[in-house]
Design an enzyme around this catalytic site. Structure first.
Site, PDB file in Angstrom:
ATOM      1  N   LYS A 162       0.898  -1.169   0.000  1.00 35.91           N
ATOM      2  CA  LYS A 162       0.000   0.000   0.000  1.00 35.91           C
ATOM      3  C   LYS A 162       0.933   1.214   0.000  1.00 35.91           C
ATOM      4  O   LYS A 162       1.263   1.783   1.041  1.00 35.91           O
ATOM      5  CB  LYS A 162      -0.921  -0.028   1.228  1.00 35.91           C
TER       6      LYS A 162
HETATM    7  N1  PMP Z   1      -7.864  -1.867  -2.766  1.00 37.45           N
HETATM    8  C1  PMP Z   1      -7.217  -0.684  -2.734  1.00 37.45           C
HETATM    9  C2  PMP Z   1      -6.510  -0.225  -3.933  1.00 37.45           C
HETATM   10  C3  PMP Z   1      -7.235   0.095  -1.577  1.00 37.45           C
HETATM   11  O1  PMP Z   1      -6.635   1.269  -1.528  1.00 37.45           O
HETATM   12  C4  PMP Z   1      -7.953  -0.366  -0.435  1.00 37.45           C
HETATM   13  C5  PMP Z   1      -8.017   0.466   0.799  1.00 37.45           C
HETATM   14  N2  PMP Z   1      -6.927   0.224   1.648  1.00 37.45           N
HETATM   15  C6  PMP Z   1      -8.589  -1.594  -0.530  1.00 37.45           C
HETATM   16  C7  PMP Z   1      -8.525  -2.323  -1.692  1.00 37.45           C
HETATM   17  C8  PMP Z   1      -9.324  -2.152   0.657  1.00 37.45           C
HETATM   18  O2  PMP Z   1      -8.401  -2.583   1.610  1.00 37.45           O
HETATM   19  P1  PMP Z   1      -8.813  -2.704   3.125  1.00 37.45           P
HETATM   20  O3  PMP Z   1     -10.017  -3.536   3.159  1.00 37.45           O
HETATM   21  O4  PMP Z   1      -7.645  -3.344   3.776  1.00 37.45           O
HETATM   22  O5  PMP Z   1      -9.073  -1.327   3.607  1.00 37.45           O
END
Ligand code: PMP
Length: 308
Positions: free
Chosen positions: A157
């Site tokens: 991320k």
């Molecule tokens: N995909 C992307 C590209 C994201 O930025 C996020 C947000 N973090 C998610 C999926 C969802 O991830 P999470 O459920 O861990 O927040």
């Protein structure tokens, strides 16, 4: 954004207005940062951070993929998150830890640049708008493709990756849709700019597998476990755009978006369906501490302070 009082920055609590970086910071120029998005919810037992350990573990993995060694352990970052929530006296908030290469050299190589770490907390409501969770949102397949696994590791991320998300979001909204859906370089369904995507068809729930240039979503994992526990079949597989157009239901998941129905894709009406609403309610019960079954996912802010 709704400002709170203090930001945890490199081990200190500083006033919101004073949490600044130099314009020469490496991360500003080259997107060399990693971050997390976490939510803390009000529960009967006080504020609880949802799956904090998993988020901070993912932050550490993201950093590793950028050859960045975080100057704080997961345990130290956990304590820092609790400190930031407590000092701002927030019962419910969004938490944004970020680590980036700071001011030093400005070559592309990260060199000896310091690694700055900050944690912001502030109140943040429904990510996709007031009525998004009940009425659903509209989405379009973006003309932008997801960053491939050999371009930037999608398990990270990383801040730089979000240029891809920003372009897709911008395009979708310019075209009159609420949100974008990105395809992989090969043309399979990947995800939303900040959400994982799910499809319901003939009673089975489908979601792209982790090889599809997607972030290993923590809400994705949560919703899969909750759905299976409630007796739903969940299949992780490659999906194509027709799977969305002909779906019985489509929904997004994410820490910010929670469980949001997608009521139309590329003007194909899908509507808001019962499986989505069931999982949305189960997710809300889970994060708000109303489900004993998943209480191990809650990290109570007050308890951590007492033990600190
Ligand atoms: N995909 C992307 C590209 C994201 O930025 C996020 C947000 N973090 C998610 C999926 C969802 O991830 P999470 O459920 O861990 O927040």
């Amino acid at each position: 954004m709704q400002e709170s009082e203090k930001i945890w920055m490199n081990g200190e609590l500083v006033d919101w207005a004073d949490a600044r970086v130099h314009v020469g910071a490496h991360g500003l120029h080259y997107g060399t940062g990693v971050f997390e998005g976490i939510r803390c919810y009000a529960t009967d037992r006080g504020p609880a951070v949802f799956r904090l350990a998993e988020h901070l573990q993912r932050l550490e993995t993201s950093a590793k993929l950028l050859y960045m060694e975080l100057p704080y352990s997961v345990e130290e970052l956990r304590a820092a998150c609790h400190e930031a929530i407590a000092v701002n006296e927030l019962s419910e908030c969004y938490i944004r830890p970020i680590a980036f290469f700071g001011y030093g050299e400005l070559g592309v190589h990260t060199g000896t640049n310091p690694i700055d770490v900050a944690i912001m907390c502030w109140p943040w409501g429904a990510y996709l708008g007031e009525n998004s969770q009940s009425q659903g949102i509209t989405a379009m397949i973006s003309s932008w493709r997801r960053v491939g696994p050999n371009t930037i590791p999608h398990a990270a991320k990383a801040t730089g990756v979000y240029l891809n998300s920003m372009l897709a979001t911008h395009e979708a909204q310019r075209c009159g849709f609420d949100e974008a859906i990105l395809l992989t370089e090969e043309g399979a369904i990947a995800d939303g700019p900040g959400e994982t995507i799910f499809v319901v068809k003939d009673g089975t729930i489908y979601t792209p597998d982790l090889n599809a240039s997607i972030l290993p979503g923590i809400t994705r994992d949560t919703v899969i476990q909750i759905a299976q526990d409630r007796g739903h079949a969940v299949v992780e597989k490659s999906l194509i755009r027709t799977d969305l157009y002909t779906a019985d239901e489509v929904f997004f998941t994410g820490t910010a978006a929670e469980v949001t129905p997608v009521r139309a894709v590329d003007n194909h009406e899908i509507g808001v369906g019962p499986v989505t609403l069931e999982l949305q309610a189960a997710y809300a019960d889970t994060v708000r501490g109303r489900s004993e079954r998943w209480s191990h996912w809650l990290d109570f802010a007050t308890a951590a302070r007492a033990g600190a």
